[in-house]
Design a protein around this motif. Sequence first.
Motif: not given
Length: 406
Positions: A183-192, A209-211, A265-267, A287-289, A292-294, A296-298
């Motif tokens: 699971m690609m987990l960021s600190g955002g709302i979606d991925s959890p 998690h990438f940091y 970067q996403r690649r 992932n938490g995509e 259309g949200q942002v 990178s998510q088209t």
Amino acid sequence: MKYTEIMVRYGELSTKGKNRKDFINRLGDNVRQALYGIDGLKIIVNRDRMHVRLNGGQDDDKVINILQGVFGIENLSPSVRVEKNVEDMQQMAVKMILDQYVTGKTFKITTKRQDKEFEFKTFEVNNLIGDAVLEAIPGIKVDVKNPDIELRVEIRSNGIYLSSETIKGAGGFPVGTGGRATMMLSGGIDSPVAAYMGMRRGVKLDMIHFYSPPYTSEQALAKAKQLTSVLAQFSGNIRFIQVPFTKIQEEIKEKVPEGYLMTVQRRMMLKIASMITEESGRNGIFNGEALGQVASQTLESMRAINDVTTMPVLRPLLSMDKTEIIKIAEKIGTYDLSILPFEDCCTIFTPPAPKTKPNLEKTRQFEKNIDVESLAREAIDNIQITTIHANEDYMNENEEIFAELL
Ligand code: ATP
Ligand code: MG
């Protein structure tokens, strides 16, 4: 009411034929891990029920809460165990009903007699208890069709269990019965939330998690770990893989045109995630995509990014609205953490105007400006892996570190 145990019913799992044993064993392990850190509990996993013996302390509500989140549980009942004699049984039954009784409420006794040796038959137990209740609580009435209070009595070989409440469980499949993925987990709302949805289908997830220190703080990392600890309540222990991303981001920033920074970067993230997934024998990347949200998510972005792997990329939130996602985040207890303002590595390197429709050929071309293979390998050589349990406290641990530094 002072309960002695929580009785857990498997429901749907009971019909799973020869897989049943695996399901139940897995559920037992998951429950043990979800309750990690709460002392003095005893968990007994039987073929048809699980018993969580309580510690007689202050943790009953917490235990119930956590159990409600474990996938594979149909329902649960806080119960009191009494010795196998009529008087104890009657006394406790009256006490439990009185606990919920207000004038005008009706009741019903439902007895299950698993222990066929017990001296009274089911209907006799119903009557023995019913009579005692009618005598002790003047004015109370029986209603067998639609009672306000239903007291369930289970006569088992090791005691009599009484419960008056059946709490709905999370359903789904025990985590682990659906295979393993990352699971690609960021600190955002979606991925959890996406992780939660994957787990509900029984998939065991390792978090990637990438940091990017020093651009991202220790707190951003702690936040991702804390989110993982919340998610561990639903899935048991989770492997948390942190991938150093600073050098890659700096390289990209230096060598790739601004409009394509984000895409490249996403690649790189997906490529590295894919290598880790492959090398650890997992079978997909969540992932938490959401479409259309942002930027990178088209669809165009997804195509340009997805180009780096043939691993299935699973997007449980794909067609959900942000408001729906937030609702789940609140329910599962990740929302308040997710909105803490520690920036993650993507936010910091996001250009003011990323391409919303990157061209695949150009993306591939610009990516050649960096040494993809050796950068990816170097990052993977430097990953750190931790096992994260439920109920751990990474944020405060960190606060202390910070306090000491001040
Ligand atoms: P989230 O709320 O999950 O961060 P988002 O709407 O903010 O999602 P992005 O930041 O574009 O969207 O991230 C899209 C997805 O990429 C995330 O849901 C997550 O799966 C993955 N991702 C983003 N940042 C990271 C990171 N630092 N480490 C691991 N995965 C990440
Ligand atoms: Mg994000």
